[in-house]
Structure formats: structure tokens, C-alpha cells
Write a protein that holds these residues in place. Sequence first.
Motif, PDB file in Angstrom:
ATOM      1  N   GLU A  60       0.932  -1.159   0.182  1.00 29.46           N
ATOM      2  CA  GLU A  60       0.149  -0.088  -0.014  1.00 29.46           C
ATOM      3  C   GLU A  60       0.658   1.276   0.114  1.00 29.46           C
ATOM      4  OE1 GLU A  60      -3.976   0.544   2.256  1.00 29.46           O
ATOM      5  OE2 GLU A  60      -2.316   1.756   3.553  1.00 29.46           O
ATOM      6  N   GLU A  79       0.463   5.615   0.456  1.00 32.38           N
ATOM      7  CA  GLU A  79      -0.401   6.791   0.783  1.00 32.38           C
ATOM      8  C   GLU A  79       0.006   7.947  -0.290  1.00 32.38           C
ATOM      9  OE1 GLU A  79       0.234   7.844   4.803  1.00 32.38           O
ATOM     10  OE2 GLU A  79      -0.635   6.159   5.561  1.00 32.38           O
ATOM     11  N   LYS A  89      -9.854   3.103  -6.912  1.00 33.94           N
ATOM     12  CA  LYS A  89     -10.477   1.963  -6.299  1.00 33.94           C
ATOM     13  C   LYS A  89      -9.987   0.613  -6.653  1.00 33.94           C
ATOM     14  CE  LYS A  89     -14.991   4.392  -5.591  1.00 33.94           C
ATOM     15  NZ  LYS A  89     -16.043   4.924  -6.106  1.00 33.94           N
ATOM     16  N   SER A 101      -7.082  -0.467  -6.102  1.00 31.54           N
ATOM     17  CA  SER A 101      -5.630  -0.645  -6.069  1.00 31.54           C
ATOM     18  C   SER A 101      -5.115  -0.502  -4.761  1.00 31.54           C
ATOM     19  CB  SER A 101      -5.189   0.332  -7.133  1.00 31.54           C
ATOM     20  OG  SER A 101      -5.282   1.776  -6.345  1.00 31.54           O
ATOM     21  N   ALA A 102      -3.715  -0.767  -4.829  1.00 26.81           N
ATOM     22  CA  ALA A 102      -2.994  -0.489  -3.419  1.00 26.81           C
ATOM     23  C   ALA A 102      -2.866   1.050  -3.074  1.00 26.81           C
ATOM     24  CB  ALA A 102      -1.638  -1.290  -3.486  1.00 26.81           C
ATOM     25  N   VAL A 103      -3.345   1.996  -3.907  1.00 25.87           N
ATOM     26  CA  VAL A 103      -3.238   3.400  -3.643  1.00 25.87           C
ATOM     27  C   VAL A 103      -4.246   3.942  -2.498  1.00 25.87           C
ATOM     28  CG1 VAL A 103      -3.460   5.567  -4.661  1.00 25.87           C
ATOM     29  CG2 VAL A 103      -2.476   3.541  -5.902  1.00 25.87           C
ATOM     30  N   LYS A 104      -3.753   4.354  -1.391  1.00 28.96           N
ATOM     31  CA  LYS A 104      -4.689   4.817  -0.387  1.00 28.96           C
ATOM     32  C   LYS A 104      -4.670   6.374  -0.480  1.00 28.96           C
ATOM     33  CE  LYS A 104      -5.129   4.842   4.728  1.00 28.96           C
ATOM     34  NZ  LYS A 104      -4.436   4.840   5.995  1.00 28.96           N
ATOM     35  N   VAL A 105      -5.749   6.853  -0.857  1.00 22.69           N
ATOM     36  CA  VAL A 105      -5.761   8.292  -0.851  1.00 22.69           C
ATOM     37  C   VAL A 105      -6.306   8.967   0.437  1.00 22.69           C
ATOM     38  CG1 VAL A 105      -6.761  10.339  -2.102  1.00 22.69           C
ATOM     39  CG2 VAL A 105      -6.319   8.359  -3.257  1.00 22.69           C
ATOM     40  N   LEU A 106      -5.476   9.733   0.921  1.00 25.87           N
ATOM     41  CA  LEU A 106      -5.815  10.234   2.118  1.00 25.87           C
ATOM     42  C   LEU A 106      -6.899  11.543   2.037  1.00 25.87           C
ATOM     43  CD1 LEU A 106      -2.042  11.212   3.449  1.00 25.87           C
ATOM     44  CD2 LEU A 106      -3.494   9.198   3.981  1.00 25.87           C
ATOM     45  N   GLU A 107      -7.471  12.208   3.066  1.00 28.03           N
ATOM     46  CA  GLU A 107      -8.605  13.002   2.764  1.00 28.03           C
ATOM     47  C   GLU A 107      -8.279  14.173   1.888  1.00 28.03           C
ATOM     48  OE1 GLU A 107     -12.335  14.143   3.634  1.00 28.03           O
ATOM     49  OE2 GLU A 107     -11.762  12.363   4.510  1.00 28.03           O
ATOM     50  N   ASN A 166       1.619  13.619   7.832  1.00 27.76           N
ATOM     51  CA  ASN A 166       1.614  12.060   7.411  1.00 27.76           C
ATOM     52  C   ASN A 166       2.951  11.878   6.740  1.00 27.76           C
ATOM     53  OD1 ASN A 166      -1.587  11.187   7.601  1.00 27.76           O
ATOM     54  ND2 ASN A 166      -1.569  13.373   6.516  1.00 27.76           N
TER      55      ASN A 166
END
Length: 356
Positions: A185, A187, A212, A214-220, A242
Motif C-alpha cells: 500500500e 499513501e 479504487k 488498487s494499492a493506492v490509499k488516498v488520504l482525505e 503524514n
Amino acid sequence: MRNLKKMMLVTAAALIVGGAAYAADWSPYDAEKIEPPFAADGKPMDVSYVALDKASQPWKICVSFPHMKDAYWLGVDYGVAEEAKRLGVKMNLVEAGGYTELNKQISQIEDCVASGAQAVVIGAISFDGLNNLVSEIHKKGIPVIDVINGISSPDVSAKSLVSFYTMGSSAGEYLAKKHPAGSEEVEVGWFPGPAGAGWVEAANKGFLDAVKGSAVKVLEPKFGDTGKEVQLKLVEDELQANPKIRYIAGTAVTAEAAQGIIREQGLQGKVDLLAFYMTPGVYEGIKRGLILAAPADSMVIQGRIAIDQAVRILEKKEYIKHVGPKIFVVDSANVNDVPQTNILPPEGYKPVFNVE
């Protein structure tokens, strides 16, 4: 229509010399038309846009922009001015001075029409605010071409523009391919621009939809004005809050502003930058290896197509009603091969307001 389809499927490569295409040889260009035209749920279809060789007479075309304060609209100006010269038509361009100046834009366009404009190309300040004016112009039998920003009126004759949803999703897809499901993952700090603006909301949705699964985690998402100082502060705060961030993605201003922070904090190679649209600053950042990538919407070509559409309509020739250049991502792998004057104004270009 069969002839039109055949014409639009012609394929050819632009003549490239030293990495830059001659302006006269921009056509054919990879594009997407929307079917049915103007429909919110219209489907994109690949076409190769083929421009006319010359106009049959020096038609008078009025062009209206929201402003000419930045390189983006300068690029569109380059497109409309060069295409007017190439086709042999007259072009008069007016700019309202900013997105708060709707009444001024309306007044300028009314003056254009009163002075004999035979077609009007509008980069609209407001999606809905020009509808009454467009209706009045339409009643006079004068074609209106919607360029770049979008107009909701059903009375426009043609649209030359791209989807900011697609711009956002192109940037998101680029990251999702680098970090597919099952990989480690990563960020992403995400800075889509000013809250509530239509293009920002569209790009935000496109980017989030694309990552959506994927291993991409989008922060707020951190919304904010596209002034450099505002974006700088947002990026600084996000990096502090972060420390595991792998990417900063957002507006072109975000990417441009963040280059200095990345250098100052010794984060080169640890935090990469990504924009969801192209500017000269982003282009240079990609060439220098400071920005990873950005989709190009070929704003120069959007301007060229709008003028070609206007001439086709005036000459009662076949034309595509709703079309825009095909969006593609520019990164280190192709930045030196992309004809720059298709996606950006030339270096040192000064605004052109009249073509006689």
C-alpha cells in the motif's frame, strides 16, 4: 454520415522535426467524440480529427475567454489564433478579466455580435449563466462553439472540450497501474483545488474512482484555492501530518509549488509529484525529473478544433458536434517525443487578440 465517419477514421502521423510538429501539420489528431452529442451520459468514441485545408472566405469569428492571466488560456489563444491564420479567417478575441466577470463577458460577446461576428467561440465563465445570451445568438442564425469550460445551453452548435473527470481518472489510473491490488500500500496526499468548482469536483471523482481496488490509499482530499501560497501551506501541513506519504497529487499549482518543499526536506525519490493537468511549469518539472507525470488535454488543439468547427458550420460542411483531443499522460518516457506546441503555447508566446 458515412463519408464523415470515413473521413474521421483517416489516420496519419503529424510531421515531426526535432521533436516539434509544424503548426500547419497538427491534423489529423487523436480525439474522442461524444455520442450522442451534448448528453451527460454520452459515450466517448475514438476518432482522428481531420481539419479543413482552408476556409472558402475570410469569415469573421469572435472568441471570448474568461481571462488571459495564465499559461492555460494563453495556450488556447495560441490555438485559436494559429488556426484562424491557417484557415484564412478573421478572428477577434476578447477576455473578461476573471471568473467573477460574467456580466462583462456577456456584454463583450453582445458587442462582438453587433459588430458583425458570423460565429462565436466561447470559453464560458459560467456553465449556466450564458444560456440566455446563447439562445439570442442562436436565434440570429449565428453558430456558438463551446470551448474548454462547458455551457449547459442546448443551443450551442458544437463543443470542443474534454472531461475533467477523465483528466482526474487518467492521473489516478497512472498510479493504480504502478501499484496494483496485492502490492504494498502507498499513501497519496490529494489536492484537487477549490471546493465547489465544477472542474474540481469532476477531477476529484475521476481520481478517486480510478484508484479504487488498487494499492493506492488516498488520504482525505485537501481542497483549496489554486494560489501558490495556499497550495504550499496545504502540502507542508499534509507532509508533517503524514510522514509515510509516497505521492503528492493534485493541481498543476500543487505540483509546481511542492517541488521546492521536496528539495528542502530531502524527499527526492521518497515522495513523487503528480498533476492532473498540464502547464508549462509541470512540463518543465517532468523534463527535469522533478514531477512524475501529468495528463495533457491539448488545450492548443481544443482551440484549433473550435475554429475549424466554426468554419465547417458556416460553410455547411460536415462536422463533429462534440469532440475533444484524446487525453494522454506525459511522463519521462515520452516528454521529449510529444510535439510541445500541441499541448502548450510556445515559450515566450504573447497573446494575440486579432487575426486579419
